[in-house]
Design a protein around this motif. Sequence first.
Motif, mmCIF file in Angstrom:
data_model
loop_
_atom_site.group_PDB
_atom_site.id
_atom_site.type_symbol
_atom_site.label_atom_id
_atom_site.label_comp_id
_atom_site.label_asym_id
_atom_site.label_seq_id
_atom_site.Cartn_x
_atom_site.Cartn_y
_atom_site.Cartn_z
ATOM 1 N N LEU A 182 0.814 -1.217 0.000
ATOM 2 C CA LEU A 182 0.000 0.000 0.000
ATOM 3 C C LEU A 182 0.849 1.269 0.000
ATOM 4 N N LEU A 183 2.022 1.220 0.627
ATOM 5 C CA LEU A 183 2.874 2.405 0.720
ATOM 6 C C LEU A 183 3.899 2.502 -0.411
ATOM 7 N N GLU A 184 4.472 1.371 -0.809
ATOM 8 C CA GLU A 184 5.511 1.362 -1.849
ATOM 9 C C GLU A 184 5.271 0.212 -2.823
ATOM 10 N N PRO A 185 4.215 0.287 -3.607
ATOM 11 C CA PRO A 185 3.888 -0.837 -4.501
ATOM 12 C C PRO A 185 4.969 -1.145 -5.520
ATOM 13 N N GLN A 186 5.838 -0.181 -5.825
ATOM 14 C CA GLN A 186 6.875 -0.417 -6.823
ATOM 15 C C GLN A 186 8.070 -1.191 -6.267
ATOM 16 N N LEU A 187 8.086 -1.446 -4.973
ATOM 17 C CA LEU A 187 9.252 -2.100 -4.378
ATOM 18 C C LEU A 187 9.384 -3.548 -4.820
ATOM 19 N N PHE A 188 8.243 -4.251 -4.963
ATOM 20 C CA PHE A 188 8.248 -5.647 -5.398
ATOM 21 C C PHE A 188 7.220 -5.856 -6.504
ATOM 22 N N ASP A 189 7.390 -6.957 -7.220
ATOM 23 C CA ASP A 189 6.399 -7.326 -8.239
ATOM 24 C C ASP A 189 5.243 -8.108 -7.626
ATOM 25 N N HIS A 190 5.544 -8.952 -6.637
ATOM 26 C CA HIS A 190 4.535 -9.832 -6.048
ATOM 27 C C HIS A 190 4.542 -9.695 -4.526
ATOM 28 N N PRO A 218 -0.195 3.282 -11.001
ATOM 29 C CA PRO A 218 -0.541 1.973 -11.582
ATOM 30 C C PRO A 218 0.706 1.223 -12.001
ATOM 31 N N GLY A 219 0.613 -0.085 -11.963
ATOM 32 C CA GLY A 219 1.745 -0.923 -12.357
ATOM 33 C C GLY A 219 1.337 -2.377 -12.296
ATOM 34 N N LYS A 220 2.112 -3.226 -12.947
ATOM 35 C CA LYS A 220 1.800 -4.650 -12.986
ATOM 36 C C LYS A 220 2.320 -5.319 -11.717
ATOM 37 N N HIS A 221 1.387 -5.674 -10.825
ATOM 38 C CA HIS A 221 1.740 -6.303 -9.555
ATOM 39 C C HIS A 221 0.728 -7.402 -9.248
ATOM 40 N N SER A 222 1.086 -8.241 -8.278
ATOM 41 C CA SER A 222 0.137 -9.226 -7.780
ATOM 42 C C SER A 222 0.122 -9.169 -6.259
ATOM 43 N N LEU A 223 -1.074 -9.377 -5.696
ATOM 44 C CA LEU A 223 -1.263 -9.391 -4.245
ATOM 45 C C LEU A 223 -2.066 -10.637 -3.913
ATOM 46 N N TYR A 224 -1.452 -11.551 -3.169
ATOM 47 C CA TYR A 224 -2.095 -12.817 -2.807
ATOM 48 C C TYR A 224 -2.279 -12.837 -1.297
ATOM 49 N N LEU A 225 -3.543 -12.940 -0.874
ATOM 50 C CA LEU A 225 -3.880 -12.982 0.543
ATOM 51 C C LEU A 225 -4.510 -14.324 0.874
ATOM 52 N N ALA A 226 -4.154 -14.883 2.022
ATOM 53 C CA ALA A 226 -4.771 -16.124 2.488
ATOM 54 C C ALA A 226 -5.154 -15.938 3.951
ATOM 55 N N THR A 227 -6.318 -16.471 4.329
ATOM 56 C CA THR A 227 -6.791 -16.325 5.708
ATOM 57 C C THR A 227 -7.253 -17.669 6.254
ATOM 58 N N ARG A 277 2.173 -21.906 -6.369
ATOM 59 C CA ARG A 277 1.670 -22.496 -7.614
ATOM 60 C C ARG A 277 0.898 -21.485 -8.450
ATOM 61 N N ALA A 278 0.211 -20.568 -7.788
ATOM 62 C CA ALA A 278 -0.596 -19.588 -8.516
ATOM 63 C C ALA A 278 0.243 -18.427 -9.045
ATOM 64 N N VAL A 279 1.122 -17.894 -8.201
ATOM 65 C CA VAL A 279 1.856 -16.677 -8.543
ATOM 66 C C VAL A 279 3.150 -16.974 -9.294
ATOM 67 N N PHE A 280 3.808 -18.079 -8.945
ATOM 68 C CA PHE A 280 5.101 -18.414 -9.541
ATOM 69 C C PHE A 280 5.021 -19.591 -10.501
ATOM 70 N N LYS A 281 3.858 -19.833 -11.073
ATOM 71 C CA LYS A 281 3.700 -20.983 -11.960
ATOM 72 C C LYS A 281 4.647 -20.891 -13.155
ATOM 73 N N PRO A 282 5.074 -22.037 -13.668
ATOM 74 C CA PRO A 282 6.009 -22.025 -14.797
ATOM 75 C C PRO A 282 5.418 -21.276 -15.986
ATOM 76 N N GLN A 283 6.271 -20.599 -16.685
ATOM 77 C CA GLN A 283 5.836 -19.861 -17.863
ATOM 78 C C GLN A 283 5.569 -20.822 -19.021
ATOM 79 N N ALA A 284 4.521 -20.544 -19.739
ATOM 80 C CA ALA A 284 4.170 -21.376 -20.887
ATOM 81 C C ALA A 284 5.254 -21.259 -21.954
ATOM 82 N N PRO A 285 5.599 -22.354 -22.619
ATOM 83 C CA PRO A 285 6.629 -22.306 -23.669
ATOM 84 C C PRO A 285 6.183 -21.401 -24.805
#
Length: 288
Positions: A182-190, A218-227, A277-285
Amino acid sequence: MRLSRLTLHLSTALLLASGGTLHLAHAAATVAVSPATPLTIGESFSIDSQALKEKRHINVYMARAWDTPPDAPLPVLYMPDGGVAEDFLHVAGLLQVSVANGTMRPFMLVGMQNTQRRRDLTGPTDNADDRKIAPVVSGAPAYRAFIRDELVPEIKRRYRTTGETAIVGESLAGLFVVETYLLEPQLFDHYLAFDPSLWWNRGALPRQAAALLAKGAPGKHSLYLATSAEVGIASEVQRLSEVLEKQSPPGLQWHVEKMPEETHGTIYHPAALKAFRAVFKPQAPAAQ
């Protein structure tokens, strides 16, 4: 006559048994015992941090597939609670098995060992209950500066990296992950946060989320939350998700994984498995 023969047989048996025992004991005494040696996993180094005014210990593990070239650059996953006696070993193992079975791509894990955990991972609070569990608070800005200005450049200097970065944390470390987004979204991609302690300071961060998101670029990022089923956490994550539903920034991919079968003490490993598995899944050939 029969008694004397029985006595003779017993005496002979005892003599043979005694002799056999002595022979085995002598053999055991002559077998060389192999000395134990340390089991080394990854690498470690220290940084004399100017931001934190103390020395910080860093652990690094390379999760590579069998066909990954040893000098191939890797994306980097940064992790608070990254000491060997904390979460480093089990997360490193999860990364390695996931890379090996092809459910995620190769990654470098950078674990940051704690000194004063509750100081580093929290922002300010005016809640007396918070101060009972964390007498020293508000260290998150300095900790973020340490990561941004000292640790990330040092990792780039020491290792070959792809430029893709991520951060993962649970509980108070999850709070730090969400606050950092929320404060520095550009610091990481995920950004990956499991059971984040968003109750901190009476849930101030989820209440501020709308205003903070409005300021972010705005920027390309992902945020994964689990509870888990932890009531005070699940409700605050739900509040944050409602804000994201209304004003998710362009380019943000976000997901909330509800895991009511887990507790606060059990969620890290199963949540990390799903998240990786969701965020770091292998890239499609690439298409031929």
